[in-house]
Design an enzyme around this catalytic site. Sequence first.
Site, PDB file in Angstrom:
ATOM      1  N   GLU A  20      -1.196  -2.317   3.137  1.00  0.00           N
ATOM      2  CA  GLU A  20       0.122  -1.905   2.633  1.00  0.00           C
ATOM      3  C   GLU A  20       0.742  -0.812   3.506  1.00  0.00           C
ATOM      4  O   GLU A  20       0.248   0.314   3.546  1.00  0.00           O
ATOM      5  CB  GLU A  20      -0.046  -1.397   1.203  1.00  0.00           C
ATOM      6  N   HIS A  24       3.449  -3.449  -0.911  1.00  0.00           N
ATOM      7  CA  HIS A  24       2.076  -3.703  -1.387  1.00  0.00           C
ATOM      8  C   HIS A  24       1.644  -5.149  -1.071  1.00  0.00           C
ATOM      9  O   HIS A  24       1.391  -5.943  -1.970  1.00  0.00           O
ATOM     10  CB  HIS A  24       2.073  -3.454  -2.903  1.00  0.00           C
TER      11      HIS A  24
HETATM   12  O1  TA6 Z   1      -2.690  -0.307  -3.618  1.00  0.00           O
HETATM   13  C1  TA6 Z   1      -3.922  -0.123  -4.247  1.00  0.00           C
HETATM   14  C2  TA6 Z   1      -3.690   0.222  -5.711  1.00  0.00           C
HETATM   15  O2  TA6 Z   1      -3.096   1.485  -5.859  1.00  0.00           O
HETATM   16  C3  TA6 Z   1      -5.041   0.130  -6.438  1.00  0.00           C
HETATM   17  O3  TA6 Z   1      -5.480   1.401  -6.866  1.00  0.00           O
HETATM   18  C4  TA6 Z   1      -4.753  -0.834  -7.593  1.00  0.00           C
HETATM   19  O4  TA6 Z   1      -4.326  -0.126  -8.733  1.00  0.00           O
HETATM   20  C5  TA6 Z   1      -3.638  -1.682  -6.997  1.00  0.00           C
HETATM   21  O5  TA6 Z   1      -2.810  -0.741  -6.318  1.00  0.00           O
HETATM   22  C6  TA6 Z   1      -2.908  -2.586  -7.953  1.00  0.00           C
HETATM   23  O6  TA6 Z   1      -2.064  -1.852  -8.777  1.00  0.00           O
HETATM   24  P1  TA6 Z   1      -1.216  -2.675  -9.902  1.00  0.00           P
HETATM   25  O7  TA6 Z   1      -0.450  -1.640 -10.649  1.00  0.00           O
HETATM   26  O8  TA6 Z   1      -0.338  -3.651  -9.169  1.00  0.00           O
HETATM   27  O9  TA6 Z   1      -2.260  -3.410 -10.733  1.00  0.00           O
END
Ligand code: TA6
Length: 303
Positions: free
Chosen positions: A263, A159
């Site tokens: 990601e 991520h």
């Molecule tokens: O990667 C995008 C995502 O799935 C968004 O929907 C948002 O929730 C982000 O990840 C961040 O997630 P987190 O659990 O790290 O706040």
Amino acid sequence: ELCKGVGGLEKVVLREARGTSAEVYLYGAHVTSWKNDHGEELLFVSSKAIFKPPKAIRGGIPICFPQFGGFGNLEQHGFARNRLWSIDENAPPFEGNSCFKAFVDLILMPSEEDSKIWPHSYEFRLRVALTPGGDLILTSRVRNTSADGKPFAFTFAYHTYFSVSDISEVRVEGLETLDYLDNLKDKERFTEQGDALTFESEVDKIYLSTPTKIAIIDHEKKRTFVLRKEGLPDAVVWNPWDKKAKAMADFGDDEYKHMLCVEAAAIEKPITLKPGEEWKGRQELSAVPSSYCSGQLDPQKVL
Ligand code: TA6
């Protein structure tokens, strides 16, 4: 070297001869810094990030495993980013980048607790390496070590939060014309338009069957990030924009202007491993002067 980081959490600092560096916390095997040979920070970490388990650090490269997002019944993005990993003294030789000196091998195996929520036995090895040219390579190896013949399936993402000077000046090349699931529209499937992505509002898209190379072009900084991936067919693009930014306690109200998540992921088709089988998921990040990819070049050919 191993030292104390924010919140007293242990981290490993990697330094390359030419001056590039990286940092990875044992908590979450979480890369929180990647600096070029001018000492410029290339990853985004929120100034309000919380370095206190069980909260995930906001920024850097959270490891989403064994579940990406809400694609299953575990907590959002699984639990690997909320666990304390160990340094793996006797990691098997990783072909290809064993010639590098600046690397660390980390390992996560299931705890009693984790086996209750995800009843599978596995070894998850992560190597974080800096190449002599300053690229950052993350190589994950997940092996099914179960003795009872049970296969398991998981979804996965690196991520990655890239640091950008101004999101409204950023373009992403390599995802044009592809199908994506829009997380803001109940994961409905759409097809992307025909030219580079630009950003003027919240975006949360899961691109499917993406190419091995994606370019993130920071116009203002005259810098292009090239993300190369293996074993990771999908790619998520996320920027929370202003409203969502305000709603996150560990994210500054204006910080959405200075970050973009791209990601490398395996989401649409979960990875399934039979006992003894191993999956490898690798991403290599480079930061190059944008003269190489001024938008006319196909990122598949860049460098
Ligand atoms: O990667 C995008 C995502 O799935 C968004 O929907 C948002 O929730 C982000 O990840 C961040 O997630 P987190 O659990 O790290 O706040």
